[in-house]
Design a protein around this motif. Structure first.
Motif, short mmCIF file in Angstrom:
data_model
loop_
_atom_site.label_atom_id
_atom_site.label_comp_id
_atom_site.label_asym_id
_atom_site.label_seq_id
_atom_site.Cartn_x
_atom_site.Cartn_y
_atom_site.Cartn_z
N THR A 19 10.17 9.34 -0.39
CA THR A 19 8.51 9.64 0.03
C THR A 19 7.91 10.16 -0.99
O THR A 19 6.90 9.54 -1.42
CB THR A 19 8.60 10.55 1.09
N PRO B 266 0.86 -1.29 0.16
CA PRO B 266 0.07 -0.06 0.06
C PRO B 266 0.81 1.06 -0.12
O PRO B 266 0.42 2.50 -0.35
CB PRO B 266 -0.78 -0.09 1.27
N HIS B 267 2.36 1.25 0.58
CA HIS B 267 2.91 2.49 0.37
C HIS B 267 3.25 2.86 -1.06
O HIS B 267 3.75 4.07 -1.28
CB HIS B 267 4.18 2.11 1.26
N SER C 146 3.21 6.25 -2.54
CA SER C 146 1.80 6.47 -2.95
C SER C 146 1.45 7.94 -2.25
O SER C 146 2.10 8.12 -1.16
CB SER C 146 0.90 5.49 -1.93
N PRO C 147 0.63 8.37 -2.74
CA PRO C 147 0.20 9.90 -2.17
C PRO C 147 -0.44 9.74 -0.65
O PRO C 147 -0.44 10.64 0.10
CB PRO C 147 -0.85 10.40 -2.97
N GLN C 148 -1.08 8.67 -0.14
CA GLN C 148 -1.59 8.60 0.99
C GLN C 148 -0.36 8.57 2.03
O GLN C 148 0.71 7.83 1.65
CB GLN C 148 -2.54 7.38 1.42
N MET C 149 -0.67 9.31 2.89
CA MET C 149 0.56 9.30 4.12
C MET C 149 1.46 10.25 3.91
O MET C 149 2.61 10.23 4.52
CB MET C 149 0.94 7.91 4.72
N LEU C 150 1.35 10.86 2.59
CA LEU C 150 2.55 11.74 2.23
C LEU C 150 2.77 12.61 3.14
O LEU C 150 4.27 12.83 3.39
CB LEU C 150 2.26 12.07 0.94
N GLU C 151 1.83 13.38 3.67
CA GLU C 151 1.98 14.62 4.34
C GLU C 151 2.76 14.14 5.80
O GLU C 151 3.60 14.62 6.28
CB GLU C 151 0.76 15.17 4.85
N GLN C 152 2.18 13.01 6.45
CA GLN C 152 2.72 12.70 7.68
C GLN C 152 4.27 12.20 7.40
O GLN C 152 5.06 12.53 8.34
CB GLN C 152 2.19 11.24 8.20
N LYS C 153 4.59 11.46 6.41
CA LYS C 153 5.81 11.08 6.06
C LYS C 153 6.93 12.15 5.83
O LYS C 153 7.92 12.27 6.45
CB LYS C 153 5.95 10.11 4.79
N CYS D 256 2.66 3.31 -5.32
CA CYS D 256 1.94 3.27 -6.42
C CYS D 256 2.55 3.04 -7.54
O CYS D 256 1.80 2.87 -8.70
CB CYS D 256 1.22 4.58 -6.59
#
Ligand code: CTP
Length: 451
Positions: free
Chosen positions: A359, A242-243, A363-370, A245
């Motif tokens: 990073t 999932p990390h 994938s775009p999800q969690m991008l901001e947290q990473k 894309c």
């Protein structure tokens, strides 16, 4: 007719050669760059004058050096800047991979231009007579095409380094490869191994640091795979995670495109996941994992860079970056201080840049947290630097000699005790002061040295 403004020192060299009755031009990269509105890195001159004549004409004023007399090259110096002056020539094969086996001096500039690699590099210019452009280099500049002069396979067989030069120029100029040139490059990619590793490495580094490196390697990967076959296994690999894309090769290229253009970083971006195809497993939920890939990647990187004759210091830096690239240090002070202890200040700015790029290739999800984690680590590193917080044994306010004086047994026990004290300091449980450290050391020695 285009006009190129020449530096006064270059104009003076051309004038002296022409006054002596010899045709002379600026040629190659400086003409190409000037026509593109870029500042040339250096000015090369070609002339009908034999090298001995050039030596004599400039003996009194330019400290001429016979840098390649057999091949017609004399280097002149004006205010410390070197200018290469080369007699018009045609060339035989380059069996040593550096210089042609034989050259024949000729009288016409067009004959000299015909031996050159790409049309955009095969133009000469004199301020009085204008541009000499027998292969329509100007047209290719406006079409943004890199095209071999004449028969592409012949050009590449003369000097296989031109294969890499083709990709480097395409990447740095933002050009496409003309179709015959691209076809010849694919067909002859394997012959790159005839070139000395030192020349390959220097050209490869220039290619990787060019703006368009990732885009060019996406379209023309064959040559790179001939040099680093380990990377070819990335093509088509669905990471099933999932990390991610992208498939693995596309991820590598995305990371390459997102890293600042410094050799250590670009090499690390190219190689950071080199071991992933060798460590790939799929769990019972169908999710892909790559356990141990940073460690195995560091080993493979070391081996690849030795093979490519990468200079030692650069190899060590890239290997360290690959080893640590996946380390997700939390943005907390003790963890960041441990990172300084383990990775070292010299590698940390590059490591953070690589982690940001890695990073951005996910994938775009969690991008901001990473990204926020990386920013947080960077802010804490600034604090560590500003407040000069102790992170290494060398920075402790006590040393091995003092521990011995306190009764510590000699040998490895000293190192162990220093490292226990450092842990206490990093965790914030102990002040980095001589008094606090010797009291803690005395207490630890009384309780017997742990470990
Ligand atoms: N050249 C060539 N074949 C090679 C190397 C060089 O034909 N294998 C010719 C090209 O005409 C090139 C010129 O020699 O323009 C000078 O080569 P170099 O200094 O390596 O490259 P530049 O074109 O000047 O480009 P840059 O300085 O940006 O590397």
């Amino acid at each position: 007719m285009p006009t190129i403004v020449l530096p006064a020192a270059v104009r003076e060299i051309l004038d002296r050669l022409t006054a002596a009755g010899f045709a002379a031009y600026v040629v190659g990269g400086c003409v190409r760059d000037s026509l593109m509105g870029r500042l040339p890195g250096d000015w090369d001159i070609c002339t009908a004058a034999p090298p001995e004549t050039t030596l004599a004409l400039f003996a009194a004023t330019h400290r001429p050096l016979p840098t390649g007399l057999k091949h017609g090259t004399v280097t002149l110096f004006q205010a410390g800047t070197p200018y290469e002056v080369t007699t018009f020539r045609t060339e035989g094969a380059y069996s040593d991979g550096r210089r042609p086996d034989s050259v024949r001096f000729v009288s016409e500039v067009t004959e000299d231009l015909a031996r050159r690699d790409f049309t955009v590099n095969a133009m000469a210019y004199h301020p009085d007579s204008g541009l000499v452009d027998p292969f329509d280099g100007q047209g290719d500049l406006s079409r943004r095409l890199l095209r071999c002069v004449g028969h592409a396979e012949t050009r590449f067989l003369e000097d296989a380094l031109r294969l890499l030069r083709a990709l480097r120029f395409a990447a740095s100029l933002g050009f496409a490869l003309e179709s015959e040139t691209a076809k010849a490059l694919r067909a002859l990619a394997g012959s790159i191994t005839r070139v000395s590793p030192e020349r390959i490495f220097s050209e490869l580094t220039k290619l990787l640091c060019a703006d368009g490196a990732a885009a060019v390697l996406a379209r023309h990967p064959t040559l790179l795979f001939a040099l680093i076959p380990e990377l070819e296994r990335q093509v088509g690999l669905d990471q099933r995670n999932p990390h991610h894309c992208h498939r693995l090769w596309e991820h590598t290229l995305a990371v390459l495109a997102a890293t600042p253009a410094r050799p250590a970083l670009r090499l690390a971006a190219l190689l950071h996941d080199v071991a992933k195809p060798f460590c790939f497993t799929v769990d019972r939920h169908g999710v892909g994992h790559f356990y141990g890939h940073p460690e195995e990647g560091a080993e493979r990187t070391e081996e690849i860079l030795r093979r490519l004759r990468c200079p030692n210091q650069l190899r060590e830096q890239v290997t360290r970056l690959v080893l640590w690239h996946d380390e997700r240090t939390p943005a907390e002070l003790p963890a960041v201080r441990r990172l300084v202890r383990d990775v070292g200040w010299a590698t940390l700015p590059d490591l953070l840049a690589l982690q940001r790029a890695d990073t951005l290739g996910q994938s775009p999800q969690m991008l901001e947290q990473k990204l926020a984690r990386v920013d947080g680590v960077e802010a804490l590193l600034d604090q560590v630097r500003r407040e000069r917080l102790c992170c290494t044994v060398a920075e402790l306010a006590i040393d091995g000699g003092e521990l011995l004086a306190l009764g510590c047994p000699g040998g490895p026990a000293v190192g162990r005790l220093l490292s226990v004290l450092l842990d206490e300091v990093i965790e914030g449980r102990l002040d980095n002061s001589r008094a606090a450290l010797s009291a803690a050391a005395t207490e630890l020695l009384r309780r017997e040295l742990p470990g």
